[in-house]
Design a protein around this motif. Sequence first.
Motif, short mmCIF file in Angstrom:
data_model
loop_
_atom_site.label_atom_id
_atom_site.label_comp_id
_atom_site.label_asym_id
_atom_site.label_seq_id
_atom_site.Cartn_x
_atom_site.Cartn_y
_atom_site.Cartn_z
N PRO A 185 35.93 36.78 -44.46
CA PRO A 185 34.48 36.88 -44.69
C PRO A 185 33.71 35.65 -44.22
N GLU A 186 32.41 35.84 -43.96
CA GLU A 186 31.51 34.78 -43.47
C GLU A 186 31.60 33.51 -44.31
N ASP A 187 31.74 33.69 -45.64
CA ASP A 187 31.66 32.51 -46.51
C ASP A 187 33.04 31.96 -46.87
N HIS A 188 34.08 32.36 -46.13
CA HIS A 188 35.42 31.84 -46.42
C HIS A 188 35.49 30.34 -46.08
N PRO A 189 36.07 29.53 -46.98
CA PRO A 189 36.07 28.07 -46.76
C PRO A 189 36.72 27.64 -45.45
N ALA A 190 37.71 28.39 -44.97
CA ALA A 190 38.37 28.01 -43.71
C ALA A 190 37.37 27.97 -42.55
N ARG A 191 36.24 28.69 -42.68
CA ARG A 191 35.28 28.73 -41.58
C ARG A 191 34.35 27.52 -41.58
N SER A 192 34.44 26.66 -42.61
CA SER A 192 33.49 25.54 -42.70
C SER A 192 33.85 24.45 -41.68
N MET A 193 32.83 23.65 -41.37
CA MET A 193 32.98 22.53 -40.44
C MET A 193 34.02 21.53 -40.93
N HIS A 194 34.21 21.45 -42.24
CA HIS A 194 35.16 20.48 -42.79
C HIS A 194 36.60 20.86 -42.48
N ASP A 195 36.82 22.14 -42.22
CA ASP A 195 38.19 22.60 -42.04
C ASP A 195 38.54 22.94 -40.60
N THR A 196 37.50 23.21 -39.81
CA THR A 196 37.73 23.77 -38.48
C THR A 196 37.01 22.96 -37.41
N PHE A 197 37.69 22.77 -36.26
CA PHE A 197 37.07 22.09 -35.12
C PHE A 197 36.30 23.11 -34.29
N TYR A 198 34.98 23.05 -34.36
CA TYR A 198 34.18 23.91 -33.49
C TYR A 198 33.97 23.20 -32.16
N VAL A 199 34.01 23.95 -31.08
CA VAL A 199 33.87 23.32 -29.76
C VAL A 199 32.75 23.99 -28.99
N GLU A 200 32.32 23.33 -27.91
CA GLU A 200 31.22 23.85 -27.10
C GLU A 200 31.64 25.11 -26.36
N GLY A 201 30.64 25.86 -25.93
CA GLY A 201 30.95 26.99 -25.05
C GLY A 201 30.61 28.34 -25.65
N GLY A 202 30.53 28.43 -26.97
CA GLY A 202 30.19 29.72 -27.56
C GLY A 202 28.71 29.82 -27.85
N THR A 203 28.32 30.82 -28.60
CA THR A 203 26.93 30.94 -29.03
C THR A 203 26.90 30.68 -30.53
N GLU A 204 25.70 30.55 -31.08
CA GLU A 204 25.61 30.29 -32.51
C GLU A 204 26.21 31.45 -33.30
N ALA A 205 25.96 32.64 -32.80
CA ALA A 205 26.47 33.82 -33.50
C ALA A 205 27.97 33.98 -33.28
N ALA A 206 28.47 33.52 -32.12
CA ALA A 206 29.90 33.65 -31.83
C ALA A 206 30.44 32.33 -31.32
N PRO A 207 30.61 31.35 -32.22
CA PRO A 207 31.05 30.02 -31.78
C PRO A 207 32.51 30.00 -31.31
N ASN A 208 32.82 29.01 -30.46
CA ASN A 208 34.20 28.77 -30.06
C ASN A 208 34.80 27.72 -30.97
N LEU A 209 36.10 27.78 -31.16
CA LEU A 209 36.75 26.82 -32.03
C LEU A 209 38.20 26.65 -31.59
N LEU A 210 38.81 25.57 -32.07
CA LEU A 210 40.25 25.41 -31.83
C LEU A 210 40.94 26.26 -32.88
N ARG A 211 41.81 27.16 -32.46
CA ARG A 211 42.37 28.12 -33.42
C ARG A 211 42.99 27.39 -34.61
N THR A 212 42.72 27.91 -35.80
CA THR A 212 43.20 27.25 -37.02
C THR A 212 44.57 27.81 -37.42
N HIS A 213 44.97 28.89 -36.76
CA HIS A 213 46.29 29.48 -37.00
C HIS A 213 46.64 30.35 -35.78
N THR A 214 47.87 30.84 -35.72
CA THR A 214 48.25 31.69 -34.59
C THR A 214 47.93 33.16 -34.87
#
Length: 350
Positions: free
Chosen positions: A146-175
């Motif tokens: 879900p949108e509000d899951h803590p794993a999605r927060s900036m504190h837990d996940t490295f967001y990277v450039e290249g996506g959109t605000e609605a569909a951001p890119n990130l370094l995968r947090t798991h396989t």
Amino acid sequence: MNELDALVDAATGSFAQAATPADLENAKAQFLGKSGRVTELMKGMAALPVDEKKVRGAAINLAKQAIEAALTARRQALADAELQLQLQAEALDVSLPGRQRQQGGLHPVSLTLERIEAIFGSMGFDVAQGPEIETDWFNFTALNTPEDHPARSMHDTFYVEGGTEAAPNLLRTHTSPMQIRYAVQHVKQHRALMDAGGVMPEIRVIAPGRTYRVDSDATHSPMFHQCEGLWIGQNVNFKDLKVVFTDFCRTFFESNDLVLRFRPSFFPFTEPSAEIDIQFQTGPLAGRWLEVAGSGQVHPNVVRNMGLDPENYIGFAFGMGPDRLTMLRYGVNDLRLFFDGDLRFLSQFQ
Ligand code: PHE
């Protein structure tokens, strides 16, 4: 000493003093050049009577030949000296010991990944690779997170450039995004068969690779490894997970009395979910429960996002930590040792 002998002496001395080929050519010019001393003597003969010219000419020629001989000898001497210097500079000391080529080897975590692939390969699992820069969809949304899951927060996940605000890119947090990527491909390949009323060949895959989280201490590194497993068919259940994973752990640790425990847990993408703990019966870790993987029956929403009907297809997934498995297998207690690149540590695994 007559004048000509003195001239030959002077030339020979001057040539001997020339320390370089360039100096020697300058010295040569003074004697044999256009206005050099020998040439001047030749010119001076013009005024002499014919019979004296013959005698004088022959004498001058002898002197000239002597000077030329001295020049040639000096040229040769300078060239020899230069060659000698070069030979000395380029000399090889064949008595020095040879430079040894270092023996390279695989990183301990790579050794573990190879082992995991070999064991699951023998059980009919395919091996898949996926991108480390993921979209929010594959990493979270498609996995029922879900949108509000803590794993999605900036504190837990490295967001990277290249996506959109609605569909951001990130370094995968798991396989786990590889569950979706692989299944979607597999379903696409067999869509026609299923549309014609056939049954999809089972999905059986593992997906090892690097994963990233904002986390760093003796047992957590911001970059770490995971290996996903996915098995989907018409009647694949928890019992199969237990059999497969027990078999894997016993083979991996070469320990037939190793015991597994499935501890109820929660993941958005599996239901029910379980942490898998193992216990060695012998050795330094005997008796302790050690967590090695998360697992569960794939959630119906995830099965749907794979393009399958959850009424028809069911299965399980697991995600394990190859770094942790490596630490347990070799008795290493600080994860950071694996990523420091210290050869004194790494060479012990060869
Ligand atoms: N992706 C989960 C994690 O990183 C592990 C997991 C994988 C759990 C597959 C269930 C099924 O913690």
